[in-house]
Design an enzyme around this catalytic site. Structure first.
Site, PDB file in Angstrom:
ATOM      1  N   TYR A  51      10.272  16.197  50.490  1.00 39.16           N
ATOM      2  CA  TYR A  51      11.565  16.597  51.049  1.00 39.16           C
ATOM      3  C   TYR A  51      12.686  15.870  50.331  1.00 39.16           C
ATOM      4  CZ  TYR A  51      11.728  20.023  54.681  1.00 39.16           C
ATOM      5  OH  TYR A  51      11.751  21.225  55.326  1.00 39.16           O
ATOM      6  N   GLU A  53      16.405  16.864  50.825  1.00 38.95           N
ATOM      7  CA  GLU A  53      17.700  17.463  51.184  1.00 38.95           C
ATOM      8  C   GLU A  53      18.837  16.635  50.598  1.00 38.95           C
ATOM      9  OE1 GLU A  53      16.643  19.729  55.391  1.00 38.95           O
ATOM     10  OE2 GLU A  53      17.708  17.825  55.446  1.00 38.95           O
ATOM     11  N   ASP A 197      26.617  37.933  37.541  1.00 37.55           N
ATOM     12  CA  ASP A 197      25.212  37.760  37.920  1.00 37.55           C
ATOM     13  C   ASP A 197      24.374  38.202  36.726  1.00 37.55           C
ATOM     14  OD1 ASP A 197      22.621  38.039  38.805  1.00 37.55           O
ATOM     15  OD2 ASP A 197      23.134  39.104  40.654  1.00 37.55           O
ATOM     16  N   THR A 223      18.748  34.405  38.062  1.00 42.33           N
ATOM     17  CA  THR A 223      17.374  34.014  38.369  1.00 42.33           C
ATOM     18  C   THR A 223      16.859  33.236  37.162  1.00 42.33           C
ATOM     19  OG1 THR A 223      16.586  36.076  37.406  1.00 42.33           O
ATOM     20  CG2 THR A 223      16.879  36.043  39.796  1.00 42.33           C
ATOM     21  N   LYS A 226      13.278  35.839  34.830  1.00 46.43           N
ATOM     22  CA  LYS A 226      13.311  37.109  34.090  1.00 46.43           C
ATOM     23  C   LYS A 226      13.346  36.789  32.600  1.00 46.43           C
ATOM     24  CE  LYS A 226      15.154  39.401  38.169  1.00 46.43           C
ATOM     25  NZ  LYS A 226      16.265  40.159  38.791  1.00 46.43           N
ATOM     26  N   ARG A 232       9.748  31.245  39.159  1.00 46.46           N
ATOM     27  CA  ARG A 232      10.504  32.080  40.099  1.00 46.46           C
ATOM     28  C   ARG A 232      11.566  31.217  40.785  1.00 46.46           C
ATOM     29  NH1 ARG A 232      10.043  37.043  41.339  1.00 46.46           N
ATOM     30  NH2 ARG A 232       8.393  37.000  39.799  1.00 46.46           N
TER      31      ARG A 232
HETATM   32  C1  PLP Z   1      16.626  40.297  40.079  1.00 49.09           C
HETATM   33  C2  PLP Z   1      18.074  40.254  40.415  1.00 49.09           C
HETATM   34  C3  PLP Z   1      18.549  39.451  41.476  1.00 49.09           C
HETATM   35  C4  PLP Z   1      17.703  38.899  42.576  1.00 49.09           C
HETATM   36  O1  PLP Z   1      16.724  38.075  42.368  1.00 49.09           O
HETATM   37  P1  PLP Z   1      15.646  37.709  43.489  1.00 49.09           P
HETATM   38  O2  PLP Z   1      15.143  36.406  42.973  1.00 49.09           O
HETATM   39  O3  PLP Z   1      14.640  38.812  43.466  1.00 49.09           O
HETATM   40  O4  PLP Z   1      16.328  37.580  44.808  1.00 49.09           O
HETATM   41  C5  PLP Z   1      19.924  39.345  41.653  1.00 49.09           C
HETATM   42  N1  PLP Z   1      20.773  39.993  40.834  1.00 49.09           N
HETATM   43  C6  PLP Z   1      20.346  40.789  39.845  1.00 49.09           C
HETATM   44  C7  PLP Z   1      21.361  41.468  38.994  1.00 49.09           C
HETATM   45  C8  PLP Z   1      18.994  40.960  39.616  1.00 49.09           C
HETATM   46  O5  PLP Z   1      18.580  41.784  38.647  1.00 49.09           O
END
Ligand code: PLP
Length: 415
Positions: A51, A53, A197, A223, A226, A232
């Site tokens: 933990y 926090e 994003d 994220t 990807k 993850r």
């Molecule tokens: C994949 C994705 C996310 C979300 O990711 P998670 O980890 O699945 O919640 C947010 N924004 C965009 C543009 C994405 O392609």
């Protein structure tokens, strides 16, 4: 302390089967990748027990010296990778990163301008079934009907009319370069903040294979699993003046204890991302996508916007007379895993769709190059143009397996 195979043979068997699936099929899901062995070792480590926090040096728990080392390394490496002023590496997922970012700069009921989900945006950019669509007023922007690319002049008109507090830019299924500088200019004209994003294109942005939004955005979320090829998870970058609000918004605003094992794994991924090999990898991802798209066009498929600038392309199934759903189901049986996807102005429902999305991050991690992309495009073509023929499906399945065998994956792993 028994090994997993003894403690829980059912789960061990499922994991092993998943390893075999990842090894033996051609994965073209644009949002997936294969994390390195080092990343996965860190993610499966004893830091899961801790933990912590708070933030390094300011924790609400004792015994945090070792995890502080991991979080500090993750932050420093990430700042270097993207040239960011501040980074928070604690968000558990992309959607949670976006939630924390919204909470940091918006009030309930404020207006967000986000990309239409059916045109490439993400659920967390304002879909009515997501918290974002329920808590904020959403004004969507779209792609042009003729070019199927972002329409910045329409975006400016919508912004002038609706005076959003935040413009969200970034997508899950948009195959073209995004002009973050123009979005900044539109936002400045109406007094909005910009959140980019870059969940899909983060790896490309880190090395210059796609222009970076960092200089033009108040906040950048992504994220880590990807194109960035880490564990993850997610992260938020921002300008120094927003740092306290972002940090408070992640903890205690929207999360409790950080996943320190995941943060350790993020640090490993950022170290890998700072190498010349990673830069070369990202440019190969883009070259592979271009090669795959070119071959599909030669085979007379229709691509959204006519092609790709990044790691993915959208193939229209409308003129093929089949749905995205039938296409992705049949291709999976042929050893090719990708997903159905809405295309701009799609007449079908999100569960059926009229398109498929194809991405090259996974196959590029395996070491495949342009030559293999041509083969894969031809395999896809063979299946889709003979969709009812199970003999074709099984012939392509053997071909896909043979290609995978030439590019072995995770050779040292058993589970
Ligand atoms: C994949 C994705 C996310 C979300 O990711 P998670 O980890 O699945 O919640 C947010 N924004 C965009 C543009 C994405 O392609």
């Amino acid at each position: 302390m028994k090994p997993l195979s003894v403690e829980d043979p059912e789960i061990a068997a499922a994991i092993h089967a998943e390893l075999e699936r990842q090894r033996n099929t051609i994965i073209l899901i644009a949002s997936e990748n294969y994390a390195s062995r080092a990343v996965m070792e860190a993610q499966g480590c004893v830091m899961t027990n801790k933990y912590a926090e708070g933030y390094p040096g300011k924790r609400y728990y004792r015994g945090t010296g070792c995890v502080d080392i991991a979080e500090n390394l993750a932050r420093e490496r990430c700042k270097k990778l993207f040239g960011a002023e501040h980074v928070n590496v604690q968000p558990h997922s992309g959607t949670q990163a976006n939630m924390a970012a919204y909470f940091a700069v918006l009030k309930h009921g404020d207006t967000i301008m986000g990309m239409n989900l059916a045109h490439g945006g993400h659920l967390s950019h304002g879909s009515p079934v997501n918290f974002s669509g329920r808590m904020y007023k959403i004004v969507p922007y779209s792609v042009r009907k003729d070019t199927e690319t972002l329409d910045y002049s329409e975006m400016a008109d919508i912004a002038r009319k609706n005076k959003p507090q935040l413009i969200v830019v970034g997508a899950s299924s948009y195959p073209r370069t995004i002009d973050f500088k123009v979005v900044r200019e539109i936002a400045d004209e109406v007094g909005a903040k910009v959140m980019a994003d870059i969940a899909h294109i983060a790896g490309l942005c880190a090395v210059g294979a796609h222009p970076s939004p960092v200089p033009y955005s108040d906040i950048v979320t992504t994220t880590t699993h990807k194109t960035l090829r880490g564990p993850r998870g997610a992260l938020i970058m921002c300008k120094e003046e927003l740092a306290p609000a972002i940090d408070r918004s992640v903890f205690p605003g929207t999360q409790g204890g950080p996943f320190m094992h995941a943060i350790a794994a993020k640090a490993v991924a950022f170290k890998e991302a700072l190498t010349p090999e990673f830069k070369e990898y990202q440019f190969q991802v883009v070259r592979n996508a271009a090669a795959l798209a070119k071959r599909l066009l030669e085979n007379n498929f229709d691509l959204v916007s006519g092609g790709t600038d990044n790691h993915l392309m959208m193939v229209k199934m409308i003129n093929e007379g089949i749905t995205g759903k039938v296409a992705d189901e049949t291709l999976e049986r042929a050893g090719i895993t990708l997903n159905k996807n809405m295309i701009p102005f799609d007449p079908a429902t999100p569960f059926v769709t009229s398109g498929i999305r194809i991405g090259t991050p996974c196959v590029t991690t395996r070491g495949m190059k342009e030559k293999q992309m041509v083969e894969i495009a031809d395999m896809i073509t063979t299946v889709l143009r003979d969709i009812k023929n199970e003999e074709t499906v099984s012939a392509v399945r053997s071909q896909a397996r043979a290609l995978c065998d030439q590019f072995p994956l995770y050779t040292d792993l058993t589970c």
